[in-house]
Scaffold this active site. Structure first.
Site, short mmCIF file in Angstrom:
data_model
loop_
_atom_site.label_atom_id
_atom_site.label_comp_id
_atom_site.label_asym_id
_atom_site.label_seq_id
_atom_site.Cartn_x
_atom_site.Cartn_y
_atom_site.Cartn_z
N CYS A 18 17.26 -28.75 -10.05
CA CYS A 18 16.85 -29.20 -8.74
C CYS A 18 17.03 -28.20 -7.65
O CYS A 18 16.32 -28.25 -6.83
CB CYS A 18 17.73 -30.55 -8.34
SG CYS A 18 17.49 -32.14 -9.24
N CYS A 52 22.32 -31.52 -10.24
CA CYS A 52 21.14 -31.12 -11.04
C CYS A 52 20.84 -29.71 -10.81
O CYS A 52 20.46 -29.40 -9.68
CB CYS A 52 20.21 -32.03 -10.70
SG CYS A 52 18.48 -31.56 -11.27
#
Length: 156
Positions: free
Chosen positions: A53, A50
């Site tokens: 993230c 991700c």
């Protein structure tokens, strides 16, 4: 107290008992929620692949440092199928908060998580008050505002 018990039951049902790893994730999540009763809890679902993230983790570390003394707690749930990928991510971008590993992704499926990162805000009474998907500069400001509002909710 009723809301707190409700959150424990909801998360218990969400996580389920489909494997030993998920049982451990369930126990850790329940213990974390129990240990932090009366606090505002930010629960973050993430994976090593991700890209947002990579930006949310430094922000979460900052929020923890800034608001922990006021009763703010962060819990993250990693959804990588192989822990090695999560460990490599964390070696590069450390987490100064609790990380629970849920390699089967049971929690995300039950909550119908549609993107990474996804987060849930739990108030001092133990109720889930909001759910968020994604992370960017604009959301960062809104999330912090929500944290402050929840922390101040019981002070009046």
């Amino acid at each position: 107290m009723k809301n707190f018990i409700k959150v424990l039951i909801i998360f218990s049902l969400i996580i389920g008992n489909t494997s030993v790893a998920n049982e451990l994730a369930q126990q850790q999540l329940e213990q974390h929620i129990s240990d932090n009763r009366g606090k505002v809890i930010y629960i973050d679902f993430w994976a090593s692949w991700c890209k947002p993230c990579r930006k949310s983790f430094p922000w979460m570390n900052e929020m923890k440092a800034k608001y922990e003394a006021q009763g703010f707690v962060i819990l993250s749930v990693n959804l990588d199928a192989e822990r090695q990928f999560a460990d490599e991510f964390l070696a590069e971008i450390p987490a100064n908060f609790k990380v629970i590993y849920d390699p089967k992704g049971t929690t995300a499926r039950k909550l119908k998580v549609k993107g990474m990162p996804s987060s849930y805000m739990v108030n001092q009474e133990g109720s889930i008050v909001s759910a968020h998907r994604g992370f960017n500069q604009k959301k960062k400001v809104a999330f912090e505002k929500e944290i402050i509002e929840l922390l101040n909710a019981n002070k009046s």
